[in-house]
Scaffold this active site. Structure first.
Site, short mmCIF file in Angstrom:
data_model
loop_
_atom_site.label_atom_id
_atom_site.label_comp_id
_atom_site.label_asym_id
_atom_site.label_seq_id
_atom_site.Cartn_x
_atom_site.Cartn_y
_atom_site.Cartn_z
N LYS A 1 1.23 7.08 -0.37
CA LYS A 1 1.49 8.36 -1.03
C LYS A 1 0.56 8.49 -2.25
O LYS A 1 0.55 7.63 -3.12
CB LYS A 1 2.96 8.42 -1.44
CG LYS A 1 3.89 8.45 -0.23
CD LYS A 1 5.35 8.28 -0.64
CE LYS A 1 6.21 8.05 0.57
NZ LYS A 1 6.02 6.74 1.19
N ASN B 1 10.53 3.89 -0.57
CA ASN B 1 10.48 2.58 0.07
C ASN B 1 11.17 1.49 -0.74
O ASN B 1 10.86 0.31 -0.60
CB ASN B 1 9.03 2.20 0.38
CG ASN B 1 8.47 3.04 1.50
OD1 ASN B 1 9.20 3.48 2.38
ND2 ASN B 1 7.18 3.29 1.46
N ARG C 1 0.79 -1.24 0.00
CA ARG C 1 0.00 0.00 0.00
C ARG C 1 0.82 1.29 0.00
O ARG C 1 0.24 2.36 0.00
CB ARG C 1 -0.99 0.05 1.18
CG ARG C 1 -2.06 -0.99 1.12
CD ARG C 1 -3.23 -0.66 1.98
NE ARG C 1 -2.89 -0.54 3.39
CZ ARG C 1 -3.76 -0.19 4.31
NH1 ARG C 1 -5.00 0.08 3.99
NH2 ARG C 1 -3.40 -0.10 5.57
N ASP C 2 2.14 1.21 0.01
CA ASP C 2 2.95 2.43 0.01
C ASP C 2 4.20 2.25 -0.87
O ASP C 2 5.30 2.65 -0.50
CB ASP C 2 3.34 2.83 1.43
CG ASP C 2 3.87 4.26 1.53
OD1 ASP C 2 3.63 5.06 0.60
OD2 ASP C 2 4.54 4.56 2.53
N VAL C 3 4.02 1.62 -2.01
CA VAL C 3 5.14 1.43 -2.94
C VAL C 3 5.49 2.78 -3.54
O VAL C 3 4.64 3.45 -4.13
CB VAL C 3 4.77 0.42 -4.06
CG1 VAL C 3 5.91 0.30 -5.06
CG2 VAL C 3 4.41 -0.93 -3.46
#
Length: 191
Positions: free
Chosen positions: A130, A96, A90-92
């Site tokens: 993001k 990260n 959910r935050d690629v």
């Protein structure tokens, strides 16, 4: 934090920074992770663009393949009985992805990951991650392995183009661009 550690400990792959141990004490918790000598992809991309250059396509493709391999390992992770955990990062984003001096890209920070059996459940429809890297369905609260792959494609596009795909003056402007889905090929920005 405990959820992140528990989830990440289930993912064992060369393209994922593992959590080796979890230490709690004095009202705090620490994840013990191996030191990986390298830099976040976001920093590397900023430095390349600042030089007036772009990430060479072969290197961008290699990083993207490593990213997808790490995400695949997370998506395929299972519990002790072999039941799928349904992990979705959910935050690629470039922040990260850690690129080691060995040339291997590794996914990190499963802090907003979604999976079955989490100790702490997020509220339905709560958006995590993001905005500029989210698929339209993720903005609507429906994250899946496909939305992680969508975000990885944005990371690849940005490496090739040398610029942000969805950028705007405000969060609402970014959301509007994501929802409109109007994009150009990276070659329109970097031949």
């Amino acid at each position: 934090f405990l959820d992140e550690a528990r989830l990440a400990a289930r993912v064992s792959h060369a393209n994922v920074v593992p959590i080796l141990d979890l230490v709690e004490g004095q009202g705090r918790a620490w994840a013990i992770m191996p030191y990986v000598e390298g830099e976040p992809l976001a920093r590397l991309c900023r430095e390349v663009v600042a030089r007036g250059d772009r990430v060479p396509p072969r290197i961008a493709a290699s990083i993207a393949l490593d990213l997808l391999a790490g995400l695949g390992a997370a998506h395929d992770a299972a519990d002790e009985q072999g039941a799928p955990l349904g992990i979705v990062h959910r935050d690629v984003s470039p922040q990260n992805v850690l690129v080691g001096v060995d040339g291997i890209a590794r996914v990190l920070d499963f802090g907003v990951a979604k999976a079955r059996g989490r100790l702490h459940e997020t509220r339905d429809g709560q958006v995590k991650g993001k905005l500029a890297y989210m698929a339209p369905e993720q903005l609507a609260g429906d994250a899946s392995a496909a939305t992680d792959v969508y975000a990885a494609a944005i990371v690849l596009w940005e490496m090739l183009a040398g610029r942000r795909l969805f950028d705007g003056e405000s969060e609402m402007a970014v959301v509007g661009k994501v929802m409109a889905g109007a994009t150009s090929p990276p070659s329109a920005h970097a031949p």
